[in-house]
Design an enzyme around this catalytic site. Structure first.
Site: not given
Lengths: 544, 184, 377
Positions: A451, A77, A303-304, A170-171, A258, A256, A329, A142, A269, A254, A106, A332
Site C-alpha cells: 500500500r 484522501h 487485527h490491524h 462536532s461528532s 462500524y 470507527e 453481520t 490517514w 433495512s 475499529h 426537531d 443481517k
C-alpha cells in the site's frame, strides 16, 4: 402562522438574509441539508485527490506526483473521505430523517445542532489548507502512525491535530444530540422496538461515536505533547512505545469503521422492505445483531496490528473475535435476502443501490474474513488486498448506502421525483466503475503490491491500469449524480406524499416537499398491535 | 422545568460525562498498557529497575544462549557495539558483559540506551543488577568507554526458550531530560 | 445497433491487445506458493478462506438473484406476508459459527508454528532506516547496507524499465537453504516492515524494539519483497532482495565477505594516505551527491522549503568543516538526514563534502581529505 415562520420570512429577502438564515438556522431539515451539501463538496475534493492518485498509478514510473506529494494526497484522501464525506453525509441523513421518523418537531438540542455543523467547514478549511503550508500537508497516511507523524511529521501536523479535534467535537456533540432526541422525543406509543431500523442503527452509532471519538482526541493530544511538550508516549528514546500509538488509534479506529457502515445498514433495512412490499424479515434479530456488532467492535482492534510483534495468545484472541463479527453481520445479510424472498419486488434506483450495497458489502465482508486469518494476514497486511477490502465495504457500503438514501428520500425533501432513467444509468455505471476500480486490487495485493506506494514494479502494471480506468469512470458518475440531484431540486415530476407504494413510516405521512416544520404536535399512532414489534407501524391518525 | 426538559438535561449531562470519561480513558490506556506489558513482558521491555540477585537462587542445569545487539539511532555520533555477541548462560547465575562506546563528535554528547528483548515473553525473566541503560550516559568529544551489563536469567524462564536476544538502541538525548528518564 | 456493438467489440479488442502486449508478465491471480513449508501452508489457508467465501457467496447471491427474478412484481404481484422466525435465525447463526470454528483450526495450528522461533541455526539482525535495509549476520559479525539499485532515470521514464524495476538492490541478503533462520527486525527511525512474499514473512521494524520471525527455505533462488509500512517519502523505493544459496556454499560466501571487507579496508587505507586535489575529488563528490543526496537536497542544492534544507550558502556548507563533517557522518536526529558514516567510504564522504563546499556559488575553496574523515570516525 407561528412566530417562527414570521422570523424566517423576514430573512429570506436579501443576500444578508440568505447568509443569516443558513448560518443561524436551528432547523433539523436545513441543518441536514447543510451537512449533505458539505459532504458532497468534500466527497468531490477527496474524490479528485483519488483521481490524481489513480492517474499517477496508471503506469509504472513517476509521471505526475512526486513521492512526498503523493503521500500527502493519499493521506488527505483518506481523512477527507472518512471525516468529511461519509460521516457528515450520515449525520445529514440523521438530521433530516430521525425527527420525522419518530414524529418529533426537531432535534432535542437545536442550537447545539447548528454549532456541531458549523465547526466542520472551519475544520476542513484548516485541514485542506495544509496543502499550501511550508513542508506540505500531512503525509503519513490517514492512520498517522507514530513516530512518522510525531517526530518526522511536517509542520502542518499540528494543524491536522487541531482539525481532528474540531471534527471530533462536532461528532460527539452531534451524537449526544441524536441520542437525547431518540430517547426523549419519540411520539407517544413509539417504543424502542417500534422505531424504524434507520433510527436504531443511528442510536447505536451515536453511542459508538461518544465512546471512541474522545479516544482519538486523546491520541492526537498525546501526539501534540510528544511533538512539543517533551512527553514520550510514542517515542522509544524517552521510554515510550510506537506500538502503543497503534493500540490507542485502533481502539478508536475499529469502532470507527462500524460508525461508517451502521447507518448504511439502517438505510438498507428501510429500502429493501419498501421495494419488496414486505416487512423486514426479522426486526428483533436485526436490532440485536447491530448491537452485537457494536459491542464486538471494541474487542477486535488488534487485527490491524498482527505484524507488530504481538505474542501468540493475543494474535489468537483477536483472530477469533474478528471472525466472530462475521456472525451477526451474516445474520443481517440473510435477513435482507429473506425480506426480499417471496416479496413483490420492483427495481427503482433506491432499490438498485440497496441491492448493490448488500452484494458488494458482502464481498468486502468476505475479504475481511480472509484478513482475519492471521497466517494469511501476514501476506495480505499492508497490501492492496486490504485496500480492496475496505474500499468494497466503504464505497459500495457507505457511499452506495448514502446514494440509495438520497434517491429514496429526495422526493420527500424536494417534492419532485428524480429522473428514474438517469438514476438507473448512474447505478449501472457506478457498479461497473466500482468493480473495475477495486476488484483488480485484490489481485495486485495477492501478487505482492504494498500500500501507499507512488510507484510499483512491472508485474502490477496491468491491474493498476484497470483500476485507474475504473476510477476515471467512477469520477464521471459522480458528476452525473450531482447533475441528477440538482435537476431534481429544481424540478421534475411532482412527488406524492407517499412517494413509494410499499413505504411505511411517519415520514411518508407528511407532504412532499416536507414543510419546514413537521409534527409540531405529536402524531397519534395506530393502536398498539397484538405483536410487540412492528417495524414501521405508524401512520398518523388514520386507519388503513 | 418540565419533566421532559429534565430528562433531556439528564441525558445530555450523562452523555457528556461519558464523552469526557472516554477522553480520560485514552490517557488511562497508557499506564494500562505499561502495566500489562510489565506483568507479561509482552512488548519485550525490561523493567528498567535494578534487580537484586538472590544468592540462594538455585542455578539451573540447562543452557540458554543470550545474544547481544547494539543499534545506533540516527543523529547519534557514537560508535556502539557489544564486545561479545553472545553468551551461553545458566539460569540463576550472574553474568557480566560489556558494550563498547566511542563518541566520534568533538563535543560532549549524552545518550540513552533503550533495551528490548526478544522473545517478548523472556523479558520478565531477565534481571539486570547493573546496566548502562538505567541512566543516561555522557561522553566527551572523542572519549570512549566500556559499559557493563550485569544480569541473570531467572529459573522460571519457560523451557522452550533456548535463545534470547537483548538489544540496546542508543539515542541522543538532551541532558535536561535526565530528571524525566530517571523517574521512569 | 449491430454496427455499434461491432465497433465496441473491436475497440475492446484493441484496448486489451494494447494492455496485455505491453508487458511481458503473466498475470498472477493467486497468492504465490513460495519456497518454504509455511508459505505453502499459508497459501492453503488463503485457498480455504477463498473457497468458503465463494461457496457462501454462491448460496447467498444465488438466493438473491433467484428472488430478484422469480419474485419481481411483474412475475409475483402478491407479496408473501411472513416475517420473524426464531428457528431460522438460530440456524443461520449456528451454522456460520460452526464454519468459522472449522476455519480457525488450520489457522491456529499454522500460527503456533509461525510463532515458534526457537532452535534457529542463524540469526540476522535487520535494521531498517529511511530508506534502506541493513543486514547483520549476528554470529559471523558481518554487516552491510542494502540499497535499491534502480536508477532514477528509469523512475523518471527517461530510460526503459528493467525486468526487476524497483525490486533490485546493490547487495542482497544472502541466506542458506534448509537452515532455520531467525530474523530480528528493528529500525533507526520510523516503523518499517520487512516482507518477503516467497517466505510469507512480514514483520514490522519498530524503533527501539526488536521483533523476531523465522523461516526455513527449501530451495535456492532470488526472492524479492518490499517495505510494507509507510515510512516516508521513499517507502516505495526500499526493496528487499534475498539470494538463497545451497547451504554447502554459505560458509564459503561468509569467508568471501570477510575477504572483500579486508580488501575494502586496504583500498581505504590507500585512499586516505593519498593527498587528493580538488579536481580529483569534485567528480567523485558530484557522483556521490547525485546518488545519495540529490533526492532530498536536489541537484541544484536548493532542497525543499520546510522540509529539506538548501545547501546553497547554508551555514553548514559554508561554515566549519567540523560541523559539516558531523552533519554528514552522523545525520541529524529526528529528521530524515541519516548518518552516512557507516554507509560511505572516507573518500566518498570527503569528496561529497568538498563538492558541496565548492558548488552552486559556495566557494569556500576547502579541500577535505579522506584522512580527515577517517580521523573523525
Amino acid at each position: 402562522m407561528s412566530t417562527h415562520a414570521h422570523a424566517e420570512t423576514k430573512y429570506r429577502n436579501s443576500l444578508l438574509g440568505f447568509a443569516a438564515r443558513w448560518l443561524l438556522t436551528t432547523n433539523h431539515k436545513e441543518i441536514g441539508t447543510l451537512y449533505l451539501w458539505l459532504s458532497f463538496v468534500l466527497f468531490f475534493i477527496a474524490g479528485s485527490l483519488a483521481m490524481l492518485i489513480r492517474m499517477e498509478l496508471f503506469q509504472p514510473g513517476i509521471q505526475l506526483l512526486q513521492p512526498d506529494l503523493y503521500n500527502q494526497f493519499v493521506t488527505l484522501h483518506g481523512l477527507v473521505m472518512v471525516f468529511g464525506a461519509v460521516m457528515p453525509a450520515f449525520v445529514g441523513l440523521a438530521n433530516w430523517m430521525i425527527p420525522m421518523m419518530i414524529g418529533a418537531p426537531d432535534m432535542a438540542l437545536p442550537r447545539l445542532n447548528n454549532f456541531s455543523f458549523w465547526i466542520l467547514p472551519f475544520a476542513f478549511t484548516l485541514l485542506l489548507s495544509t496543502l499550501f503550508m511550508e513542508g506540505g500537508a500531512p503525509n503519513f497516511g490517514w492512520t498517522f502512525y507514530a513516530p512518522l507523524s510525531t517526530t518526522y511529521g511536517p509542520p502542518s501536523t499540528d494543524f491536522f491535530i487541531f482539525g481532528i479535534h474540531m471534527m471530533g467535537i462536532s461528532s460527539v456533540l452531534g451524537a449526544i444530540n441524536i441520542i437525547v432526541t431518540i430517547l426523549n422525543l419519540r411520539a407517544p406509543g413509539m417504543t424502542l422496538m417500534k422505531m424504524p431500523l434507520f433510527v436504531w442503527t443511528w442510536l447505536i452509532t451515536a453511542f459508538l461515536l461518544i465512546m471512541v471519538m474522545p479516544v482519538l482526541a486523546g491520541a492526537v493530544t498525546m501526539m501534540l505533547t510528544d511533538r512539543h511538550f517533551g512527553t514520550s508516549f510514542f517515542e522509544a528514546s524517552g521510554g515510550g512505545d510506537p506500538v502503543l500509538f497503534q493500540h490507542i488509534f485502533w481502539f478508536f479506529g475499529h469502532p470507527e469503521v462500524y460508525i461508517l457502515i451502521l447507518p448504511g445498514f439502517g438505510i438498507a433495512s428501510q429500502i429493501i422492505p419498501t421495494f419488496s412490499r414486505k416487512k423486514l424479515f426479522g426486526y428483533h434479530s436485526m436490532v440485536y445483531a447491530t448491537i452485537s456488532i457494536a459491542i464486538l467492535s471494541f474487542v477486535v482492534w488488534g487485527h490491524h496490528m498482527f505484524t507488530t510483534g504481538m505474542p501468540l495468545a493475543t494474535e489468537l484472541f483477536f483472530m477469533y473475535a474478528t471472525m466472530l463479527i462475521a456472525v451477526p453481520t451474516g445474520v443481517k445479510v440473510f435477513n435482507w435476502v429473506a425480506t426480499m424472498w417471496s416479496g413483490s419486488i420492483t427495481f427503482e434506483t433506491p432499490m438498485l443501490f440497496a441491492i448493490g450495497f448488500v452484494i458488494m458489502f458482502t464481498i468486502g465482508g468476505f475479504s475481511g474474513l480472509m484478513l482475519a486469518l492471521v497466517p494469511a494476514d501476514f501476506q495480505y497486511h499492508d497490501t492492496y488486498f486490504v485496500v480492496a477490502h475496505f474500499h468494497y465495504v466503504l464505497y459500495p457500503g457507505a457511499i452506495f448506502g448514502t446514494m440509495a438514501a438520497v434517491y429514496y428520500w429526495l422526493p420527500k425533501w424536494t417534492g419532485h421525483m428524480y429522473n428514474e432513467r438517469l438514476g438507473k444509468i448512474h447505478f449501472w455505471l457506478a457498479m461497473l466503475g466500482v468493480n473495475l476500480t477495486f476488484f483488480p486490487m485484490h489481485f495486485s495485493g495477492l501478487a505482492g503490491m504494498p500500500r501507499r506506494i507512488v510507484d510499483y514494479s512491472l508485474q502490477f502494471a496491468d491491474f493498476n491500469m484497470f483500476s485507474s480506468i475504473g476510477a476515471g469512470l467512477l469520477g464521471l458518475t459522480q458528476v452525473l449524480f450531482l447533475y441528477i440531484v440538482i435537476r431534481t431540486i429544481r424540478g421534475g415530476e411532482k412527488a406524492s406524499d407517499q412517494v413509494w407504494e410499499g413505504a411505511e413510516g411517519l415520514e411518508w405521512t407528511v407532504p412532499s416537499p416536507a414543510p419546514l416544520h413537521t409534527f409540531e404536535t405529536p402524531p397519534t399512532l395506530e393502536p398498539a398491535l397484538k405483536m410487540d414489534y412492528d417495524p414501521n407501524p405508524v401512520k398518523s391518525g388514520s386507519n388503513e | 422545568m418540565s419533566k421532559a426538559d429534565n430528562s433531556r438535561r439528564k441525558h445530555t449531562a450523562l452523555l457528556s460525562v461519558l464523552a469526557v470519561g472516554m477522553f480520560g480513558f485514552a490517557f488511562a490506556l497508557v499506564p494500562l498498557y505499561d502495566v500489562f506489558c510489565e506483568l507479561t513482558g509482552l512488548n519485550g521491555k525490561t523493567s528498567g529497575q535494578v534487580a537484586y540477585s538472590d544468592p540462594q537462587t538455585p542455578v539451573d542445569d540447562r543452557l540458554v544462549t543470550i545474544q547481544f545487539l547494539g543499534i545506533v539511532g540516527t543523529g547519534m555520533p557514537w560508535e556502539f557495539r557489544p564486545m561479545e555477541h553472545q553468551l551461553v548462560v545458566r539460569p540463576g547465575k550472574l553474568y557480566t558483559t560489556q558494550f563498547y562506546a566511542r563518541n566520534r563528535a568533538s563535543q560532549l554528547v549524552t545518550g540513552q540506551a533503550i533495551p528490548s528483548v526478544s522473545p517478548g515473553l523472556a523479558a520478565i525473566h531477565l534481571h539486570k543488577t547493573e546496566c548502562f541503560c538505567f541512566t543516561q550516559q555522557q561522553l566527551a568529544g572523542g572519549e570512549e568507554m566500556e559499559m557493563p551489563v550485569t544480569f541473570y536469567i531467572d529459573t522460571d524462564l519457560p523451557e522452550d526458550i533456548k535463545t534470547l536476544s537483548l538489544s540496546y538502541t542508543l539515542y541522543r538525548v538532551n541532558p535536561v531530560e535526565i530528571a524525566q528518564v530517571a523517574s521512569n | 445497433m449491430t454496427s455499434l456493438t461491432h465497433r465496441l467489440k473491436s475497440s475492446l479488442q484493441v484496448v486489451l491487445l494494447c494492455v496485455f502486449s505491453s508487458h511481458s508478465f503473466a498475470i498472477e491471480f493467486d497468492m504465490r506458493e513460495g519456497v518454504t513449508d509455511l508459505s505453502q501452508r499459508i497459501q492453503g489457508i488463503h485457498h480455504m478462506g477463498l473457497v468458503v467465501c465463494i461457496i457462501v457467496g454462491i448460496i447467498v447471491f444465488g438466493a438473491m438473484f433467484y428472488t430478484m427474478i422469480a419474485h419481481r412484481r411483474s412475475r409475483h404481484p402478491q407479496p408473501a406476508q411472513f416475517h420473524e422466525s426464531l428457528t431460522v435465525e438460530v440456524i443461520w447463526t449456528v451454522i456460520p459459527i460452526l464454519i468459522l470454528i472449522v476455519m480457525a483450526i488450520p489457522a491456529t495450528m499454522a500460527l503456533i508454528e509461525i510463532e515458534d522461533n526457537s532452535n534457529s541455526d542463524l540469526t540476522i539482525l535487520i535494521t531498517a532506516s529511511q530508506w534502506k535495509w541493513h543486514y547483520q549476520y549476528v554470529e559471523a559479525d558481518i554487516g552491510y547496507y542494502s540499497n535499491m539499485s534502480t536508477p532514477q532515470d528509469q523512475i523518471n521514464n527517461l530510460e526503459p524499465k528493467s525486468v526487476n524495476y524497483l525490486l533490485e538492490v546493490d547487495k542482497p541478503l544472502v541466506l542458506p537453504t534448509n537452515k532455520k533462520i531467525r530474523f530480528l527486525t528493528t529500525s533507526k527511525d520510523v516503523i518499517h516492515s520487512w516482507w518477503v512474499p516467497d517466505f510469507a514473512v512480514k514483520q514490522d521494524a519498530v524503533p527501539g524494539f526488536i521483533n523476531e520471525a523465522w523461516t526455513r527455505i527449501d530451495q535456492p533462488g532470488v526472492f524479492r519483497g518490499q517495505c510494507a509500512e509507510l515510512c516516508g517519502r521513499d517507502h516505495a523505493f526500499m526493496p528487499v532482495v534475498v539470494e538463497v544459496i545451497p547451504e554447502e556454499e554459505f560458509d564459503a560466501w561468509i569467508a568471501d565477505q570477510r575477504l572483500a571487507m579486508a580488501l575494502a579496508s586496504e583500498s581505504a587505507v590507500a585512499d586516505r594516505n593519498k593527498e587528493w586535489t580538488m579536481s580529483e575529488l569534485l567528480p567523485i563528490g558530484k557522483n556521490t551527491f547525485i546518488s545519495h543526496c540529490a533526492t532530498c537536497h536536489q541537484t541544484s542544492g536548493m532542497g525543499q522549503p520546510g522540509k529539506y534544507p538548501e545547501l546553497v550558502g547554508s551555514p553548514i556548507t559554508t561554515g566549519s568543516i567540523e560541523d559539516h563533517l558531523d552533519r554528514v557522518m552522523n545525520g541529524k536526529e529526528k529528521t530524515e538526514m541519516q548518518a552516512w558514516a557507516p554507509q560511505l567510504t572516507d573518500l566518498e564522504i570527503a569528496a561529497v563534502i568538498t563538492y558541496e563546499r565548492n558548488t552552486w556559488g559556495n566557494d569556500t575553496g576547502d579541500v577535505v581529505q579522506p584522512m580527515i574523515v577517517y580521523s573523525a570516525r
